[in-house]
Design an enzyme around this catalytic site. Structure first.
Site, mmCIF file in Angstrom:
data_model
loop_
_atom_site.group_PDB
_atom_site.id
_atom_site.type_symbol
_atom_site.label_atom_id
_atom_site.label_comp_id
_atom_site.label_asym_id
_atom_site.label_seq_id
_atom_site.Cartn_x
_atom_site.Cartn_y
_atom_site.Cartn_z
ATOM 1 N N TRP A 171 65.919 -59.281 30.955
ATOM 2 C CA TRP A 171 65.069 -58.098 31.175
ATOM 3 C C TRP A 171 65.253 -57.559 32.612
ATOM 4 O O TRP A 171 65.214 -56.368 32.856
ATOM 5 C CB TRP A 171 63.622 -58.516 30.918
ATOM 6 N N HIS A 189 62.436 -66.581 33.257
ATOM 7 C CA HIS A 189 61.861 -65.771 34.332
ATOM 8 C C HIS A 189 60.781 -66.577 35.047
ATOM 9 O O HIS A 189 59.709 -66.825 34.490
ATOM 10 C CB HIS A 189 61.253 -64.518 33.685
ATOM 11 N N LYS A 198 59.684 -56.990 44.196
ATOM 12 C CA LYS A 198 59.890 -55.566 44.493
ATOM 13 C C LYS A 198 59.130 -55.233 45.781
ATOM 14 O O LYS A 198 59.649 -54.568 46.680
ATOM 15 C CB LYS A 198 59.371 -54.697 43.341
ATOM 16 N N SER A 206 59.616 -61.398 41.000
ATOM 17 C CA SER A 206 59.351 -60.361 40.011
ATOM 18 C C SER A 206 58.706 -59.124 40.632
ATOM 19 O O SER A 206 59.222 -58.576 41.592
ATOM 20 C CB SER A 206 58.509 -60.969 38.892
#
Ligand code: GTR
Length: 400
Positions: free
Chosen positions: A331, A381, A244, A240
């Site tokens: 998402w 997620h 990044k 998540s």
């Protein structure tokens, strides 16, 4: 300043429309046609990402002192757990957990940051409880964003330590908050402020993503100083928001042997031009500290971005890359993550390496590719046992 407008995420593929992606092999007016050309020019892309999105990375280094704090056998003697303290110029300290299988040979390792403190990766009481701000807030485990003793092992399923050890890998982690606490003004207590002089950057020159990526590179410095670790086989992973950061670290620091993006989504592996799930507007309003204000200005004009995230992924070339999505995590735009991974192959081809090829998005729990891999699993997620099984297999096959 955060704008006020209601946000309704789009989950209708027909509304995404056709997007045109920048070609990683066209840099300015130059067409890249060889590996040497790419090697010479890839920094132009990196600079664009730094200038427009993630901020500058320090060019200067700071005095780093690594001290072994404690060491013990765990998992019935199968592994040794060490707690290290990294000190930067006497101004910032980070606690790192290193767990290595007992082995007479050097071992490859997985490295990643954790969200809510090292104590969340296992119930072992030898791991100090993190005492800075964490994004977790799940009373009584995390009260007012501070980890409590009850949070030991809270995220053990995300680390799968025994599986990793049994497969012959080590694992190394630190809390992202040791480099920068994850809130808008968290930078005041982190490396961007405390090491501004040493690193030669003002806090606003870079971002939380940059601070976390910098931390990962310092953990790599530590890993490479530990005799039992094979420093050329450090597999970087991140889930998540920390995915990044892992991608940004992997693009900047080519010592990482392979990079795994687990549901990194918007601002990570997913294409920003696809308006599906989270968008630039949403992410830069919710998390202004993750990116430069300039990146926020691309909201609703994503097509004007000089790059898209497939180029960030391409900057990993020629190293192995795994991009993973979850069906229950729309998402993060799984399709945007897949397409991004698919678009890497042009650059990999310059190295004579294969990409995902001409394939459609695979079904659930069906990993595709080899050096570049992708899967979408069922479920929410998260980073779970299924994901780890794939990452271990990937590590064994591609990080040789
Ligand atoms: C969400 C954010 C995502 C992702 C996620 C996470 O709130 O919108 O971009 O980073 O947090 O880190 O779990």
């Amino acid at each position: 300043m955060a704008q006020q407008k209601p946000f309704v995420a789009n989950y209708d593929e027909s509304k995404v429309g056709t997007i045109t992606l920048p070609d990683p092999l066209i840099i300015g007016s130059k067409k890249i046609s060889s590996q040497a050309d790419w090697e010479k020019n890839r920094a132009t892309w990196l600079t664009l990402f730094a200038d427009q999105m993630y901020g500058q990375m320090p060019k200067k280094s700071v005095k780093q002192t690594n001290t072994l704090i404690s060491q013990k056998e765990i998992l019935g003697g199968k592994a040794v757990q060490s707690i290290w303290k990294m000190d930067f110029a006497g101004k910032v300290q980070a606690t790192v957990v290193v767990i290595l299988p007992k082995s007479s040979k050097k071992v490859p390792i997985f490295m990643g940051l954790n969200f809510c403190g090292n104590q969340t990766i296992s119930t072992d009481d030898g791991i100090p409880i993190f005492d800075k701000y964490v994004v977790c807030n799940n009373d009584p485990k995390f009260i007012n964003n501070i980890s409590q003793a009850a949070s030991r092992g809270e995220w053990a399923s995300r680390w799968q330590i025994e599986k990793v050890i049994d497969a012959g890998f080590g694992t190394i982690t630190a809390a992202c908050g040791d480099f920068e606490e994850d809130f808008a003004t968290g930078y005041k207590n982190g490396v961007r402020t405390k090491l501004a002089i040493e690193l030669g950057l003002k806090p606003e020159d870079w971002t939380a993503n940059g601070a976390w990526a910098w931390g990962l590179s310092r953990m790599l410095d530590l890993a490479q100083s530990i005799q039992q670790i094979d420093g050329k086989k450090v597999i970087l992973h991140g889930h998540s928001r920390l995915g990044k950061a892992a991608l940004w670290a992997g693009a900047n620091d080519r010592r990482f042997a392979a990079i795994i993006s687990n549901e990194s989504g918007e601002g990570g592996a997913a294409l920003s031009r696809r308006i599906y799930g989270e968008t630039i507007w949403r992410i830069t309003n919710s998390f202004p500290h993750w990116f430069l204000p300039r990146y926020a200005s691309y909201a609703d004009r994503e097509n004007e971005l000089p790059f898209d995230q497939h180029i960030l992924l391409s900057l990993m070339a020629p190293r192995p890359v795994y991009v993973a999505s979850a069906f229950g995590d729309q998402w993060s735009d799984p399709k945007g993550e897949f397409l991004s991974a698919k678009e890497m192959e042009k650059v990999y081809a310059l190295y004579g390496k294969k990409g995902l090829g001409n394939i459609d998005m695979p079904g659930l729990n069906q990993p595709v590719g080899k050096l570049i891999r992708y899967h979408i699993r069922d479920g929410k997620h998260d980073i779970n046992e299924y994901d780890w099984e794939q990452y271990i297999k990937f590590g064994k096959e591609e990080v040789k």
